[in-house]
Design a protein around this motif. Structure first.
Motif, PDB file in Angstrom:
ATOM      1  N   TRP A 409      63.273 -46.625  13.136  1.00  0.00           N
ATOM      2  CA  TRP A 409      63.101 -47.507  12.383  1.00  0.00           C
ATOM      3  C   TRP A 409      62.397 -48.780  13.106  1.00  0.00           C
ATOM      4  O   TRP A 409      62.812 -49.408  13.858  1.00  0.00           O
ATOM      5  N   GLU A 411      60.272 -52.803  11.783  1.00  0.00           N
ATOM      6  CA  GLU A 411      59.774 -53.738  10.863  1.00  0.00           C
ATOM      7  C   GLU A 411      58.781 -54.734  11.457  1.00  0.00           C
ATOM      8  O   GLU A 411      58.877 -55.963  11.927  1.00  0.00           O
ATOM      9  N   LYS A 474      59.550 -45.245  10.583  1.00  0.00           N
ATOM     10  CA  LYS A 474      59.690 -45.667   9.347  1.00  0.00           C
ATOM     11  C   LYS A 474      59.486 -47.167   9.347  1.00  0.00           C
ATOM     12  O   LYS A 474      60.070 -47.932  10.172  1.00  0.00           O
ATOM     13  N   ASP A 476      59.233 -50.740   7.842  1.00  0.00           N
ATOM     14  CA  ASP A 476      59.765 -51.386   6.815  1.00  0.00           C
ATOM     15  C   ASP A 476      59.386 -52.748   6.827  1.00  0.00           C
ATOM     16  O   ASP A 476      58.478 -53.171   7.637  1.00  0.00           O
ATOM     17  N   ASN A 478      61.101 -56.212   4.764  1.00  0.00           N
ATOM     18  CA  ASN A 478      62.217 -56.547   4.128  1.00  0.00           C
ATOM     19  C   ASN A 478      62.339 -58.335   3.772  1.00  0.00           C
ATOM     20  O   ASN A 478      63.345 -58.803   3.360  1.00  0.00           O
ATOM     21  N   CYS A 524      58.242 -48.330   3.911  1.00  0.00           N
ATOM     22  CA  CYS A 524      59.287 -48.887   3.247  1.00  0.00           C
ATOM     23  C   CYS A 524      59.222 -50.406   3.052  1.00  0.00           C
ATOM     24  O   CYS A 524      58.604 -50.930   4.053  1.00  0.00           O
ATOM     25  N   ASP A 546      65.761 -48.414  -2.341  1.00  0.00           N
ATOM     26  CA  ASP A 546      67.102 -48.328  -1.593  1.00  0.00           C
ATOM     27  C   ASP A 546      68.344 -48.136  -2.223  1.00  0.00           C
ATOM     28  O   ASP A 546      69.297 -48.031  -2.014  1.00  0.00           O
TER      29      ASP A 546
END
Length: 734
Positions: A409, A411, A474, A476, A478, A524, A546
Motif C-alpha cells: 500500500w 499514498e 495499492k 490510495d 485519503n 483507491c 471502504d
C-alpha cells in the motif's frame, strides 16, 4: 464507413446508432440527431417558432425566425444570443467574453485521436476513425477543434475539444466542457450516482423540471459524493427496453455535469471540467485540451447500455495488460491488524492464507517511517525495519517462498506534518501563503502541479519497487483537496491549479505503470472516492468502497455497474461484526457479494473456525471456476435493491452458454412469495439446464416468466444458481 459527409451533413454511425450534425445557412453547426439509424438527413424534424425576447444573429438582418437561443447546437458558446448553459467561455484582453463560432473545416483521420497529458480511449485494432470539425470565431483567430472517435462495433462515440489561440495576444479559457448534447424532447429522466465516503455511487433516478439539474465535485477529485457520469433515460426505459443516453467523463478531478430543460422543453446536457474558479491562460500559438467524454446510446434498455460501457472500458480504455488476465485472489492485512503488526504476524497471516488457496498477500498502511497511527510519516517512504523486525525484502522473499505474490500500500499524493519530507520541503504542499491549511486525517496534500514533486515521487517509488520485488501496488488517496493554492504556480495561474494537479497525478501514474508493466496496480481513494474512467486508464481495478458490509455493498456495486465493468471492481470478504456497520452477515453471503468483483479477503484468518476455513477454500474454488465469466462476460442487473427486497445480478458468457445468477434477499417476511427475477441476455430459442437439479428451461421462459430464488429464513441470505445451455439432442435424450 462510420463517417459520412454530404452537403455539410456529418453522419457518424455505429452498429445501432446515428449521430448527426449539419452546418446551416449561417455557418452554425447544428446538432440534428442522436438515436437509432435512419439513413437520412434528420434536420427535417427541426421546428423553431418565432419566440419573443430571443436575440437574433446580426447576419439574419430583420428576420426574427432565427435565434441560437432555441436551436439544437453542437458546441454552444455564451455571449451572442444563446441564453442557455454554454459549452465554452473565453475572455480576450478587451474584457469581452463573446464568441461567435462558425464552421471552418473538417478532416477524417484514420485511427483514434489522442489527448496530450490526459488519459483517453484507444483502438488496439486500428478500426476507428476520427472526425475533426474545426470552428472559428468570426472576429478573432480562435479555433475550436471538435474531436469525435467512432467505435462502430461498440456503439460508442468519444468526444474531446481543443481550443487553439492563434491571436497575437493571451486569452483566458473560463469554461470548456468535453461534450454537449442537445435533444429536441424532454420526456427524459436523469440517472446519476451520488453518495458519501463508504456509500459511493448510489443510483438515483429523478425527473427533469425546467431549469438546470447539476452535479459535480469541488473536492479536487471526482469524489465519493458524485461520480462523473450521467444517464438520460426515457420515462418508460427500464433494464430491458427503452432509450437511454450515457455520458461518462474520462477525468479524475473536479467536474460538472449539467442538464437544462429550456423554454421549448428541449434538453441540453453538458459534462466537463469544473468551471468554478477555473481560468486557463492561453498564450499565442498555445492550445488547451479538454478531457475525453464517452457517449453511448441504447434503444434496448439500461442493461445493453451498461454492457456497451463495460466492453468499451475493458477493450479501449484500460491499457494495463492485466485487463484480460485472471487476477490473484488476495488477502489484505488492514482489517486484521490495522497498524498493530510485525513481520512475524504478517507471515502468520500469509501462511494461513496460502493454506486456503489465497495467492497474493497485501501489506497495507503502517510499514514506513514512524507510522504507528494515521497522524505521522506520510511522505517518508522508507521501511520501518524496527517495526517489521526484518528488512522488507526479507519479508517479501518469505512470502514469495510460500508461492504467493506480495503487494504494498502507498499514498503518493499526501504528506503528514509530522514527517521528514514535510520538514525538508514545507513548500511542497498545497496551502495559501497567508492562511493555515485545512487538516484532514492529519495529512496535507502535496503540490502535484510541481514537476519537482512528481520527479521525487517517481524516484522514491521506483527505488522501493525495484529493491523489493513488489508484485502489486495499492495506490490510495485519503482526503479531498481544500486549499487550492500551489506554491509552484504564480498568482496569475492559481486558477489552473486544480487541473494541473490532476495532470501531475496522471504523469506520475503514467511513469510508474509504464515502467512496471508486470505489476498489478489497484487504485483507491478512501475507498471509491476516485473510482472513475480516468483512473481506470492506468489502474485495471479500483477499490470499490471502504464499506465492506455485504448488505451495503449490494447498493454500492449496483450503482457502480451502470458504467464500470465488474472486472474493475475491488470487492473483498471482511470480518464480522462488520467494522463499518457492526452488522453480522454469513460468510456465504459475504463471499457471494465479493465474487462480483476482483475477489479477496480482509480479515484475520487465524480467527476463523475449521469449518469456516473449509468454507473459504470452497469460495476460492468457486470463484476460480467463474472468474473468466466475471472478467469477460456480460453483466446484468436483475433487480433494483432500492425498490425491491432483493439484490440480484447475473453473468452471461458472450456465447450465451454459461450463466451464473447471484442474489441477496434482504429480509424474509412471513407468508411471502418466493423472490422472483427475470433473466437477461440469453438465447431465447435454446434450452438451459440448472446445474443444481438438472431442471430444464427455455431461454425465453427464463427471460419472460423468470426464475424463483430459494426461499430462506433470515436476513441478507444469499444464493447462487448456475445454468448452462444444452443442445437439442441432449434434451431429446432426456
Amino acid at each position: 464507413m462510420s463517417i459520412q459527409v454530404r452537403d455539410q451533413v456529418f453522419s457518424l454511425t455505429t452498429n445501432d446508432s446515428l449521430y448527426q450534425m449539419k452546418v446551416d445557412q449561417y455557418g452554425i453547426l447544428n446538432h440534428t440527431w442522436y438515436g437509432p439509424k435512419t439513413e437520412m438527413d434528420m434536420s427535417y424534424i427541426e421546428d423553431y417558432p418565432e419566440i419573443s425576447f430571443s436575440a437574433n444573429l446580426w447576419d439574419t438582418e430583420k428576420s426574427r425566425m432565427y435565434s441560437l437561443n432555441d436551436r439544437l447546437l453542437e458546441y454552444p458558446c455564451g455571449g451572442i444570443s444563446d441564453f442557455r448553459e454554454p459549452a465554452l467561455l473565453l475572455r480576450v484582453p478587451d474584457g469581452s467574453s463573446s464568441l461567435d463560432l462558425r464552421y471552418y473545416s473538417y478532416e477524417i483521420l484514420e485511427g483514434k485521436y489522442s489527448i496530450e497529458k490526459l488519459p483517453a480511449s484507444f483502438d488496439r485494432d486500428h478500426k476507428t476513425q476520427t472526425l475533426k470539425i474545426t470552428l472559428k470565431d468570426t472576429v478573432y483567430d480562435i479555433f475550436v477543434d471538435l474531436l469525435y472517435g467512432i467505435f462502430e462495433e461498440e456503439n460508442v462515440i468519444t468526444r474531446s475539444v481543443t481550443i487553439r489561440n492563434m491571436t497575437p495576444f493571451e486569452i483566458q479559457v473560463k469554461k470548456a466542457v468535453s461534450a454537449s448534447l442537445d435533444l429536441p424532447e424532454s420526456d427524459y429522466e436523469v440517472i446519476h450516482f451520488h453518495g458519501r465516503h463508504a456509500m459511493e455511487r448510489l443510483a438515483e433516478r429523478t425527473s427533469l423540471s425546467h431549469g438546470t439539474f447539476s452535479i459535480g465535485s469541488r473536492r479536487g477529485q471526482s469524489s465519493h459524493q458524485h461520480n462523473p457520469g450521467i444517464i438520460l433515460a426515457k420515462n418508460n426505459t427500464n433494464e430491458t427496453s427503452g432509450e437511454a443516453y450515457g455520458m461518462l467523463l474520462v477525468y479524475s478531478g473536479g467536474f460538472e455535469a449539467d442538464i437544462e430543460k429550456d423554454q421549448l422543453d428541449q434538453i441540453r446536457a453538458t459534462i466537463g471540467l469544473r468551471s468554478e474558479n477555473f481560468r486557463w491562460q492561453l498564450k499565442p500559438c498555445e492550445h488547451f485540451c479538454a478531457p475525453e467524454a464517452i457517449l453511448s446510446y441504447s434503444e434496448k434498455g439500461l442493461g445493453v447500455l451498461s454492457n456497451q460501457y463495460h466492453d468499451f472500458i475493458r477493450s479501449h480504455l484500460i491499457r494495463s495488460s492485466f485487463v484480460h488476465q485472471k487476477r490473484p485472489i488476495l488477502i489484505n492485512n488492514w482489517e486484521a491488524t490495522y497498524f498493530d503488526f510485525n513481520g512475524e504476524k504478517l507471515l502468520s497471516i500469509a501462511k494461513s492464507a496460502h493454506e486456503l488457496g489465497i495467492e497474493l498477500f497485501v501489506l497495507d498502511d503502517g510499514w514506513f517511517g514512524e507510522r504507528h497511527n494515521d497522524d505521522s510519516s506520510l511522505g517518508d517512504w522508507f521501511v520501518n525495519e524496527k517495526k517489521l523486525q526484518m528488512p522488507l525484502r526479507q519479508l517479501v522473499e518469505k512470502i514469495h517462498a510460500l508461492g504467493m505474490q506480495f503487494g504494498l500500500w502507498i499514498e503518493p499524493e499526501m504528506v503528514s506534518e509530522n514527517s521528514k519530507l514535510y520538514r525538508d520541503h514545507p513548500n511542497w504542499v498545497l496551502r495559501s501563503p497567508l492562511r493555515d491549511p485545512a487538516r484532514s486525517r492529519y495529512q496535507l496534500v502535496l503540490d502535484m502541479a510541481n514537476p519537482e514533486v512528481v520527479d521525487y515521487l517517481e524516484q522514491v517509488f521506483t527505488k522501493l519497487i525495484e529493491e523489493n520485488e513488489i508484485d502489486y501496488i495499492k495506490w490510495d488517496m485519503n482526503r479531498s483537496i481544500s486549499d487550492f493554492y500551489a506554491p509552484s504556480l504564480s498568482p496569475k495561474t492559481q486558477s489552473e491549479m486544480a487541473h494541473r494537479y490532476m495532470l501531475g497525478v496522471y504523469d506520475l501514474a503514467d511513469r510508474l505503470t509504464s515502467r512496471f508493466e508486470n505489476i498489478l496496480f489497484e487504485g483507491c481513494a478512501g475507498g471509491g472516492g476516485r473510482f472513475d474512467a480516468g483512473m481506470l486508464y492506468y489502474f485495471p481495478q479500483y477499490w470499490c468502497s471502504d464499506d465492506t458490509d455485504a448488505h451495503n455493498r449490494c447498493f454500492i456495486q449496483h450503482g457502480t455497474s451502470f458504467f464500470y465493468p465488474i472486472s474493475a471492481t475491488g470487492s473483498h470478504v471482511s470480518a464480522i461484526p462488520n467494522h463499518q456497520t457492526g452488522r453480522n452477515t454469513s460468510l456465504y453471503t459475504r463471499g457471494i457479494v465479493a465474487m462480483a468483483g476482483t475477489f479477496g479477503y480482509e480479515l484475520d484468518l487465524s480467527e476463523l473456525s475449521p469449518k469456516e476455513k473449509e468454507e473459504v477454500k470452497e469460495q476460492i474454488k468457486v470463484y476460480k471456476s467463474m472468474q473468466e465469466l466475471v472478467l469477460e462476460g456480460d453483466y446484468y442487473r436483475l433487480s433494483d435493491p432500492n425498490q425491491q427486497n432483493v439484490s440480484a445480478w447475473s453473468f452471461v458468457s458472450k456465447d450465451k452458454k454459461k450463466i451464473i445468477v447471484q442474489a441477496v434477499v434482504f429480509e424474509h417476511k412471513p407468508n411471502m412469495k418466493k423472490p422472483h427475477v427475470f433473466l437477461q441476455g440469453l438465447d431465447e430459442n435454446r434450452w438451459y439446464r440448472r446445474k443444481e437439479d438438472g431442471h430444464l428451461f427455455t431461454g425465453k421462459a427464463l427471460m419472460k416468466a423468470g426464475l424463483f430464488l430459494p426461499d430462506q429464513l433470515g436476513t441478507d441470505e444469499a444464493c447462487m444458481i448456475e445454468l448452462e445451455q444444452i443442445d437439442s439432442k441432449n434434451r431429446e435424450a432426456q
